[in-house]
Design a protein around this motif. Sequence first.
Motif, mmCIF file in Angstrom:
data_model
loop_
_atom_site.group_PDB
_atom_site.id
_atom_site.type_symbol
_atom_site.label_atom_id
_atom_site.label_comp_id
_atom_site.label_asym_id
_atom_site.label_seq_id
_atom_site.Cartn_x
_atom_site.Cartn_y
_atom_site.Cartn_z
ATOM 1 N N LYS A 32 41.402 36.318 26.228
ATOM 2 C CA LYS A 32 41.813 36.656 27.567
ATOM 3 C C LYS A 32 40.041 36.689 28.255
ATOM 4 C CE LYS A 32 42.927 40.445 30.686
ATOM 5 N NZ LYS A 32 43.832 41.547 30.927
ATOM 6 N N GLY A 36 40.608 32.961 29.692
ATOM 7 C CA GLY A 36 41.392 33.596 30.797
ATOM 8 C C GLY A 36 40.434 34.089 31.961
ATOM 9 N N ILE A 37 39.357 34.699 31.531
ATOM 10 C CA ILE A 37 38.630 34.796 32.608
ATOM 11 C C ILE A 37 37.301 34.050 32.643
ATOM 12 C CG2 ILE A 37 37.036 36.990 33.331
ATOM 13 C CD1 ILE A 37 39.676 38.780 32.760
ATOM 14 N N ALA A 148 39.953 47.015 34.494
ATOM 15 C CA ALA A 148 40.204 45.605 34.661
ATOM 16 C C ALA A 148 39.087 44.960 34.952
ATOM 17 C CB ALA A 148 41.485 45.346 35.513
ATOM 18 N N GLY A 149 38.241 45.369 35.763
ATOM 19 C CA GLY A 149 37.096 44.703 36.120
ATOM 20 C C GLY A 149 35.842 44.994 35.277
ATOM 21 N N THR A 152 34.141 41.938 34.026
ATOM 22 C CA THR A 152 33.544 41.084 35.201
ATOM 23 C C THR A 152 32.089 41.765 35.657
ATOM 24 O OG1 THR A 152 34.851 41.912 36.902
ATOM 25 C CG2 THR A 152 35.745 40.014 35.692
ATOM 26 N N GLY A 198 41.947 43.301 42.576
ATOM 27 C CA GLY A 198 41.460 42.136 41.809
ATOM 28 C C GLY A 198 42.196 40.826 42.047
ATOM 29 N N SER A 201 41.695 39.841 45.812
ATOM 30 C CA SER A 201 40.626 39.440 46.064
ATOM 31 C C SER A 201 40.389 37.677 45.487
ATOM 32 C CB SER A 201 39.305 40.167 45.600
ATOM 33 O OG SER A 201 39.086 39.875 44.210
ATOM 34 N N TYR A 205 39.452 34.811 48.248
ATOM 35 C CA TYR A 205 38.572 33.798 47.980
ATOM 36 C C TYR A 205 38.750 32.507 48.035
ATOM 37 C CZ TYR A 205 34.855 31.767 44.679
ATOM 38 O OH TYR A 205 33.851 31.171 44.291
ATOM 39 N N PHE A 236 33.119 35.722 38.179
ATOM 40 C CA PHE A 236 33.613 35.639 36.931
ATOM 41 C C PHE A 236 33.760 34.068 36.856
ATOM 42 C CE2 PHE A 236 38.171 35.470 37.788
ATOM 43 C CZ PHE A 236 38.272 36.340 38.634
ATOM 44 N N LYS A 242 39.367 28.324 39.843
ATOM 45 C CA LYS A 242 40.666 28.423 40.758
ATOM 46 C C LYS A 242 40.280 27.795 42.003
ATOM 47 C CE LYS A 242 42.120 32.731 38.793
ATOM 48 N NZ LYS A 242 43.686 32.953 38.361
ATOM 49 N N SER A 307 33.359 39.989 49.439
ATOM 50 C CA SER A 307 34.640 40.771 49.832
ATOM 51 C C SER A 307 34.380 41.371 50.921
ATOM 52 C CB SER A 307 35.143 41.371 48.692
ATOM 53 O OG SER A 307 35.291 40.913 47.635
HETATM 54 N N1 COA Z 1 44.481 33.742 26.433
HETATM 55 C C1 COA Z 1 44.237 33.114 27.353
HETATM 56 N N2 COA Z 1 44.114 33.643 28.639
HETATM 57 C C2 COA Z 1 44.598 34.744 28.654
HETATM 58 C C3 COA Z 1 44.989 35.765 27.756
HETATM 59 C C4 COA Z 1 44.869 34.927 26.592
HETATM 60 N N3 COA Z 1 45.314 35.916 25.401
HETATM 61 N N4 COA Z 1 45.692 36.738 28.375
HETATM 62 C C5 COA Z 1 45.426 36.634 29.590
HETATM 63 N N5 COA Z 1 44.785 35.436 29.988
HETATM 64 C C6 COA Z 1 44.580 34.898 31.248
HETATM 65 C C7 COA Z 1 45.728 35.147 32.460
HETATM 66 O O1 COA Z 1 46.539 34.316 32.538
HETATM 67 C C8 COA Z 1 44.849 35.073 33.686
HETATM 68 O O2 COA Z 1 44.655 33.692 34.024
HETATM 69 P P1 COA Z 1 44.762 33.349 35.341
HETATM 70 O O3 COA Z 1 44.084 34.239 36.432
HETATM 71 O O4 COA Z 1 44.509 31.751 35.361
HETATM 72 O O5 COA Z 1 46.355 33.389 35.798
HETATM 73 C C9 COA Z 1 43.337 35.758 33.183
HETATM 74 O O6 COA Z 1 43.502 35.645 31.739
HETATM 75 C C10 COA Z 1 43.180 37.021 33.482
HETATM 76 O O7 COA Z 1 44.372 37.929 33.072
HETATM 77 P P2 COA Z 1 45.009 38.970 33.959
HETATM 78 O O8 COA Z 1 46.027 39.863 33.309
HETATM 79 O O9 COA Z 1 45.397 38.561 35.398
HETATM 80 O O10 COA Z 1 43.826 40.152 33.935
HETATM 81 P P3 COA Z 1 43.456 41.403 34.556
HETATM 82 O O11 COA Z 1 44.806 41.982 35.326
HETATM 83 O O12 COA Z 1 43.080 42.290 33.488
HETATM 84 O O13 COA Z 1 42.573 41.162 35.774
HETATM 85 C C11 COA Z 1 40.659 40.382 37.144
HETATM 86 C C12 COA Z 1 41.537 40.084 36.052
HETATM 87 C C13 COA Z 1 39.767 39.059 37.199
HETATM 88 C C14 COA Z 1 41.333 40.276 38.268
HETATM 89 C C15 COA Z 1 39.750 41.618 36.747
HETATM 90 O O14 COA Z 1 38.944 41.491 35.864
HETATM 91 C C16 COA Z 1 39.254 42.139 38.067
HETATM 92 O O15 COA Z 1 39.708 42.792 39.059
HETATM 93 N N6 COA Z 1 37.648 41.817 38.385
HETATM 94 C C17 COA Z 1 37.096 41.687 39.656
HETATM 95 C C18 COA Z 1 37.642 40.735 40.522
HETATM 96 C C19 COA Z 1 36.277 40.390 41.318
HETATM 97 O O16 COA Z 1 35.216 40.117 40.950
HETATM 98 N N7 COA Z 1 36.760 40.279 42.741
HETATM 99 C C20 COA Z 1 35.686 40.011 43.513
HETATM 100 C C21 COA Z 1 36.054 38.682 43.949
HETATM 101 S S1 COA Z 1 34.753 37.858 44.838
#
Ligand code: COA
Length: 385
Positions: A32, A36-37, A148-149, A152, A198, A201, A205, A236, A242, A307
């Motif tokens: 993940k 994923g991230i 969750a963040g 990142t 998250g 945002s 973006y 990240f 994306k 943001s």
């Molecule tokens: N293997 C591979 N990928 C996996 C996985 C696994 N076992 N489990 C989850 N993933 C993927 C998900 O499918 C998702 O991919 P996608 O976004 O392409 O759909 C990704 O990993 C993240 O999973 P998700 O469940 O959405 O993560 P999360 O709820 O923990 O949140 C963020 C992820 C990025 C939203 C969170 O870390 C965050 O809010 N970060 C700060 C955001 C930020 O920086 N904002 C400012 C933007 S300028």
Amino acid sequence: MKIGIDRMAFATTNEYIDLRELAKVRGVDPNKYTIGIGQDQQAVVPPTQDIVTLGAAAARKLMTKQVGDHLSTIIVATESGVDNSKASAINIKELLGLNDYVRAVELKEACYAGTAGIQFARGLVALHPQETVLVIATDIARYGLQTAGEVTQGAGAVAMLISATPHILAIEPTSVNLTKDVMDFWRPLYATEAMVDGKYSTNVYVDFFKQVFTRYQMMTGRQFNDFAGLIFHLPFTKMGKKALEGALGDRHDQVATRLRTALTASQLYCRQVGNVYTGSLYLALLSFLQNRQVNAGDRLGLFSYGSGAEGEFYTGIVQPHFLDHTNDVQAMLQKRHQVSITEYEDMFNHQLGMDEQDVEFDLSNDHAPFVLAGQKNHQRIYKRQ
Ligand code: COA
């Protein structure tokens, strides 16, 4: 007259964690984080480092007597400022031992302000072409333990000289800005950790990139094939993917392949450092320049996003011998040392933050050129080592 980025340098902390270890401790599948991230490692900040010490460490790599003699202005862009009134640019100027006859200010707009600093610097240099402006994008991304963040987070600073003799990137005149009142990420005055929606945002973006790039295409007639690479702000690395995939759709021709390969090169350093907020776009630029076959004359597009929200798309032309004017980031990252998740959590919890008490930090483990020695009478004490 050409104006643009003359020299660039990056600095980060000497400590990092492996995100596979963090995943294990948090009970998450490591894929993940790494797939994923799109993050592998994360800079960890000891209490003896902050945006001032990191910014000064990056800027020090650019300083020569000649640069100091022509420096008119220091602009520090940061989301994680250490004082609500005084500009950290003044602390950095003092640590660098610069001439008093400079202007020193701090800019804020989440992760966007470094780009504002560069654009303002272009204006100053256009008025006074013999002068140089130092722009420092320095930040510590903190979301909190077990949020969750968390995956990142990150820390570091990119320092850039903007001049009329740009040895790295000559910035072209056309740029597109977009501003909308959006609550996707913010940090109230009483908080040391960012608040973020998250998923929202991420969508904002992607939408901002589409809007500014489409408008840029309409204004200039340029298309994807006019670019050797599109460089994205990378909170990240998946974020850049994306945005690019959203714009390319199902294109798999030569141009689309070139842009995807360029994106991969631009992501390498972010993968190892994490989010550097204002500096992230410029760390991605360094990563691209140092890890991809780039030729003088190539056009690059840069997408800056903060943001709140502010977006900007602008472009620049790569200059001959550009690599001679950057520091070797990969070599620097290889010298860092890995800390355990327990050590990381301990450092995270012992930042000065909002603490009002006098404190004296143990400096024996920090060998960085500049350190935060503590706080006395509500004033941060910085030292050169
Ligand atoms: N293997 C591979 N990928 C996996 C996985 C696994 N076992 N489990 C989850 N993933 C993927 C998900 O499918 C998702 O991919 P996608 O976004 O392409 O759909 C990704 O990993 C993240 O999973 P998700 O469940 O959405 O993560 P999360 O709820 O923990 O949140 C963020 C992820 C990025 C939203 C969170 O870390 C965050 O809010 N970060 C700060 C955001 C930020 O920086 N904002 C400012 C933007 S300028």
